[in-house]
Enzyme design. Structure first.
Site, PDB file in Angstrom:
ATOM      1  CB  CYS A   3     -38.740 174.089  27.255  1.00 13.24           C
ATOM      2  SG  CYS A   3     -38.940 175.055  25.737  1.00 13.24           S
ATOM      3  CB  ALA A   7     -32.897 174.324  29.087  1.00 12.86           C
ATOM      4  NE  ARG A  10     -27.533 175.433  37.896  1.00 14.05           N
ATOM      5  CZ  ARG A  10     -26.574 174.753  38.525  1.00 14.05           C
ATOM      6  NH1 ARG A  10     -26.640 173.446  38.591  1.00 14.05           N
ATOM      7  NH2 ARG A  10     -25.554 175.373  39.077  1.00 14.05           N
ATOM      8  CB  SER A  28     -40.794 173.359  22.868  1.00  6.74           C
ATOM      9  OG  SER A  28     -41.581 172.429  23.610  1.00  6.74           O
ATOM     10  CE1 TYR A  49     -37.286 169.819  20.894  1.00  3.44           C
ATOM     11  CE2 TYR A  49     -37.265 167.435  20.567  1.00  3.44           C
ATOM     12  CZ  TYR A  49     -37.547 168.541  21.350  1.00  3.44           C
ATOM     13  OH  TYR A  49     -38.091 168.363  22.596  1.00  3.44           O
ATOM     14  CE  LYS A  88     -24.300 165.900  34.862  1.00  6.88           C
ATOM     15  NZ  LYS A  88     -25.447 166.770  34.577  1.00  6.88           N
ATOM     16  CG  ASP A 168     -29.963 162.174  36.885  1.00  4.63           C
ATOM     17  OD1 ASP A 168     -30.091 162.948  35.917  1.00  4.63           O
ATOM     18  OD2 ASP A 168     -30.243 162.489  38.052  1.00  4.63           O
TER      19      ASP A 168
END
Length: 319
Positions: A3, A7, A10, A28, A49, A88, A168
């Site tokens: 979460c 996510a 957007r 989660s 997961y 990414k 990042d």
């Protein structure tokens, strides 16, 4: 799968709005968070997961986890026959990136790295201008992406989770250079600097070059004033683009075309790059068309080359 802020803000809204996609479940490690997000998007909450991958109603998985966890959970999803859209960088290791791309290819599954700006139509228009000779022969490329400081506890300051400015924010100008100059780029030199009290690099720069001598200069950082732009210069003119990498969906993009001592502003209609990325992923899954893995792999290699080039000198602590 997770979460994360990107996510919820957007990607999930874009999935919900895309024809042909149904959000089946949100997983989660925190059951309460899974319930909260699942309720907002009308899907099922899943605790953990592994439990998500045990479900029989999941065709594809979106992985917005910290970068250091991408490889493990992307591989797990591919191993259970799921297509994957992963944030990414796809992994923090070039060899793992190559392994996962090959695993997806061998299984006939779509594995796509979530580099969204390359799906914005403005950059296609820039490519067309270059191809049409609008600025003559390419001579150089410059790109910058910097963002303001993050909260001290942000995962992007944690080396154990794959944090750091290069992965990042540096990935944006690096990928832009690759996007416009091609896979022949190599790193000539790089520097990564670490802000006071930080355990990861918070700024950096790199110089790259094509075999033909076209250079690319990239600058990035995450404790700076915001800047997001690139410039492409040729023998007869140049192209400038501002708000290049993360424009809002309603932003009307402008391309600056500079030649003959004059500047022309080419204005385009707004374009939602998040929706465009989700649509491209859904189309690839639907048609069975595997994305070109070359750019993803070469990006991973260039990130590694940048790290190795910078490591020849000790990172500098400032402040």
């Amino acid at each position: 799968m997770g979460c994360a802020g990107i996510a919820v803000r957007r990607m999930l809204p874009a999935f919900a709005a895309c024809p042909g996609i149904e959000i089946a479940a949100v997983a989660s490690r925190d059951p309460a968070k899974a319930r909260q997000v699942a309720e907002r998007f009308g899907c099922r909450p899943v605790h953990g997961y592994d439990a998500l991958l045990e479900r029989d109603d999941i065709q594809a998985v979106y992985v917005p986890l910290p970068a250091a966890l991408h490889a493990r959970w992307t591989e797990a999803a591919l191993d259970t026959g799921r297509h994957v859209l992963a944030e990414k960088p796809l992994t923090t290791d070039r060899h793992r990136t190559a392994e996962l791309l090959e695993l997806a290819r061998a299984r006939g599954l779509v594995l796509m790295e979530n580099v969204m700006f390359v799906h914005h139509h403005r950059h296609r228009a820039v490519r067309d201008l270059i191809a049409d000779g609008a600025i003559g022969e390419l001579r150089g490329f410059q790109a910058v992406f910097t963002i303001p400081p993050l909260p001290d506890g942000d995962i992007r300051y944690d080396p154990g989770l794959g944090g750091g400015a290069l992965a990042d924010v540096g990935v944006y100008p690096l990928r832009a250079a690759l996007h416009f100059l091609g896979p022949g780029l190599d790193v000539i030199g790089a520097r990564l600097d670490r802000g006071a009290g930080r355990r990861v690099e918070t700024s950096g720069a790199a110089l790259l070059s094509t075999p033909g001598g076209v250079t690319a200069q990239i600058t990035f950082g995450m404790e700076h004033a915001y800047r997001s732009s690139y410039e492409v210069w040729g023998s007869e003119g140049g192209i400038t683009v501002d708000r290049a990498f993360t424009p809002p969906a309603d932003h009307a993009p402008v391309i600056g075309l500079h030649r003959g001592g004059r500047t022309e502003e080419i204005r385009l209609a707004p374009h939602d790059q998040v929706a465009a990325t989700v649509t491209a992923f859904a189309a690839a899954v639907r048609t069975g068309t595997l994305p070109d893995a070359q750019a993803t792999l070469r990006q991973a290699e260039l990130l590694d080359e940048t790290h190795r080039s910078a490591s020849r000198g000790a990172p500098v602590t400032t402040g």
